[in-house]
Each structure stands twice: as C-alpha cells, then as structure tokens.
Design a protein around this motif. Structure first.
Motif, PDB file in Angstrom:
ATOM      1  N   HIS A   1      89.378   8.919   4.960  1.00 18.98           N
ATOM      2  CA  HIS A   1      89.304   7.484   4.064  1.00 18.98           C
ATOM      3  C   HIS A   1      89.886   5.663   4.784  1.00 18.98           C
ATOM      4  N   PRO A   2      89.329   5.594   5.246  1.00 22.77           N
ATOM      5  CA  PRO A   2      89.652   4.531   5.760  1.00 22.77           C
ATOM      6  C   PRO A   2      89.737   3.366   5.421  1.00 22.77           C
ATOM      7  N   THR A   3      88.910   2.917   4.670  1.00 22.27           N
ATOM      8  CA  THR A   3      88.639   2.017   4.166  1.00 22.27           C
ATOM      9  C   THR A   3      89.874   1.919   3.044  1.00 22.27           C
ATOM     10  N   GLU A   4      90.150   3.453   1.954  1.00 25.68           N
ATOM     11  CA  GLU A   4      91.717   2.988   1.691  1.00 25.68           C
ATOM     12  C   GLU A   4      92.891   3.070   1.890  1.00 25.68           C
ATOM     13  N   MET A   5      92.582   3.724   3.379  1.00 22.10           N
ATOM     14  CA  MET A   5      93.966   3.954   4.379  1.00 22.10           C
ATOM     15  C   MET A   5      94.083   2.545   4.843  1.00 22.10           C
ATOM     16  N   ASP A   6      93.389   1.347   4.760  1.00 22.14           N
ATOM     17  CA  ASP A   6      93.335  -0.159   4.873  1.00 22.14           C
ATOM     18  C   ASP A   6      94.280  -0.778   4.245  1.00 22.14           C
TER      19      ASP A   6
ATOM     20  N   TYR B   1      98.102  12.737   5.052  1.00 19.12           N
ATOM     21  CA  TYR B   1      98.384  11.530   6.317  1.00 19.12           C
ATOM     22  C   TYR B   1      96.591  12.063   6.277  1.00 19.12           C
ATOM     23  N   ARG B   2      96.664  13.317   6.676  1.00 19.37           N
ATOM     24  CA  ARG B   2      94.836  13.411   6.546  1.00 19.37           C
ATOM     25  C   ARG B   2      93.818  13.126   6.330  1.00 19.37           C
TER      26      ARG B   2
ATOM     27  N   LEU C   1      96.319   1.106   1.871  1.00 19.14           N
ATOM     28  CA  LEU C   1      97.373   1.339   2.174  1.00 19.14           C
ATOM     29  C   LEU C   1      98.658   0.934   2.390  1.00 19.14           C
ATOM     30  N   LEU C   2      97.909   0.242   4.526  1.00 21.88           N
ATOM     31  CA  LEU C   2      98.171   0.282   5.257  1.00 21.88           C
ATOM     32  C   LEU C   2      98.977  -1.381   4.775  1.00 21.88           C
ATOM     33  N   GLU C   3      98.152  -1.936   4.086  1.00 18.45           N
ATOM     34  CA  GLU C   3      98.387  -3.615   4.395  1.00 18.45           C
ATOM     35  C   GLU C   3      99.878  -3.672   3.467  1.00 18.45           C
ATOM     36  N   GLU C   4     100.169  -2.253   2.167  1.00 12.27           N
ATOM     37  CA  GLU C   4     101.267  -2.722   1.427  1.00 12.27           C
ATOM     38  C   GLU C   4     102.095  -2.145   1.983  1.00 12.27           C
TER      39      GLU C   4
ATOM     40  N   ARG D   1      99.656   7.697  -4.799  1.00 10.57           N
ATOM     41  CA  ARG D   1     100.010   7.068  -3.323  1.00 10.57           C
ATOM     42  C   ARG D   1     101.252   5.718  -3.349  1.00 10.57           C
ATOM     43  N   ASP D   2     101.842   6.103  -4.814  1.00 11.46           N
ATOM     44  CA  ASP D   2     102.944   4.633  -4.676  1.00 11.46           C
ATOM     45  C   ASP D   2     104.338   5.685  -3.831  1.00 11.46           C
ATOM     46  N   THR D   3     104.484   7.119  -3.600  1.00  4.14           N
ATOM     47  CA  THR D   3     105.479   7.584  -3.374  1.00  4.14           C
ATOM     48  C   THR D   3     104.986   7.965  -1.567  1.00  4.14           C
TER      49      THR D   3
END
Length: 89
Positions: free
Chosen positions: A63-68, A57-58, A70-73, A4-6
């Motif tokens: 996983h849209p909730t988690e993606m939100d 990325y896929r 991630l994109l916020e970060e 995730r961090d990378t």
C-alpha cells in the motif's frame, strides 16, 4: 497486524539499528550478532514476533500511498531524536 502507532515506533528503531549497521560502528566480526540482539530486544520490548513484523511490513509495502505517510512519520520521529541528541551535546 501491528497497530500503526506501534509500527511507527518499531520502524523508527529499525532505522536506527540499520543506520548503526551501515555506519559500521561495530566491529565486523561482532556486527551480525549485535544487530541480531538489537532486533530480539526490540521485538521482545514491543511483544511482537519477527513474522508479525514482516507480515505488517509487507502489508504497508503493498500500500505505497499509505506507506509514504508512515515513512514520513518515521522520518519526523528520527529528526526529533536527532534534535534531542544535538541539544544535549
């Protein structure tokens, strides 16, 4: 999968590359080659392949909730970079 961090770091840079592309800051005849070079350099620097990036990325996309989150970060990192640039000008 990329950690995730990378992935946050990589995706932040992907947004920068795509932003430059959208702003058409490169001559059109060179744009594709320059963008490709940036992606090659990015993937080499993080020791990942395009396939691994796309698979990660896929996963996030599915996983849209988690993606939100991630994109916020990613957005926060981009804002931090913008503040740094503005502070030096």
């Amino acid at each position: 999968m990329i950690s995730r961090d990378t992935f946050v770091q990589v995706l932040t840079e992907v947004h920068l590359i795509e932003g430059v592309k959208k702003q058409r800051l490169m001559r059109n005849d060179e744009q594709g080659l320059i963008v490709l070079r940036h992606y090659v350099e990015l993937f080499e620097r993080f020791d990942i392949s395009e396939d691994r990036f796309n698979a990660t990325y896929r996963w996030w996309y599915q996983h849209p909730t988690e993606m939100d989150g991630l994109l916020e970060e990613v957005s926060e990192r981009l804002s931090d970079l913008e503040r740094e640039v503005n502070a030096t000008n």
